[in-house]
Design a protein around this motif. Structure first.
Motif: not given
Length: 201
Positions: A50-59
């Protein structure tokens, strides 16, 4: 009526992020207010999982809240009584060692320390390849600390990774409910550490 607030801190066991995010969703569905917190590595590193950007968006999509990702952001968690219970999931061997040694140099760990000042429960969902190696002593030390509770855990791949321990993340909601009542979820040693526990032949 005020919702029960959960500090939900993620540290760098990247391979477990999808399973952990499913439990974040489950907690929101149960009516909890989730305050997300990211360690420096969890919040900054792109990996094959997972990319950091994707993780943040999911959260943000799941909780409606931007994750706390700085020491300055984590420090007020205790003084402002922002969380009724604080969860670290996944909790890496590195994070367990620092907690056991009183080192709080990431937002996830400082958030946990700040939260504990209010005599409220801290829940740990371990994920470490060294759980039955060097990390075992830190798990043992933390088991004896007041207000710390563990999500049931077990060996996720005893053949290929005999020292590895992973929490049964599906037990996070039940463990949190028990911890809020001052009870350690039992049995703590899980036969199947994950939904995807391997079949032995």
């Amino acid at each position: 009526m005020k919702k029960t607030s959960i500090g939900f801190a993620m540290t760098g066991s990247f391979c477990t992020f999808e399973r952990v995010l499913r439990q974040m969703e489950a907690l929101v569905r149960r009516g909890y207010e989730v305050v997300p917190v990211l360690s420096f590595n969890a919040g900054m590193l792109d990996t094959r999982f997972m990319t950091a950007e994707h993780l943040r968006a999911r959260i943000v999509e799941i909780t409606g809240n931007e994750p706390i990702d700085t020491l300055a952001g984590a420090e007020p968690i205790g003084p402002k009584k922002m969380t009724d219970v604080f969860l670290i999931a996944p909790a890496t061997g590195n994070s367990l060692a620092k907690l056991a040694g009183g080192i709080y140099d990431t937002p996830a760990l400082l958030g946990a320390k700040s939260h504990l000042r209010n005599d409220r429960p801290l829940v740990l969902a371990v994920s470490t390849n060294d759980g039955l190696g060097a990390a075992a002593q830190n798990i043992g030390r933390l088991l004896n600390v007041r207000n710390i509770y563990f999500v049931p855990f077990g060996q996720d791949d005893p053949v290929k990774k005999p020292r590895s321990l992973v929490a049964d993340f599906t037990q996070i909601p039940r463990t949190i409910a028990a911890a809020l009542s001052g009870v350690q979820m039992q049995p703590m040693l899980s036969y199947r550490a994950e939904e995807e526990a391997p079949t032995l032949h």
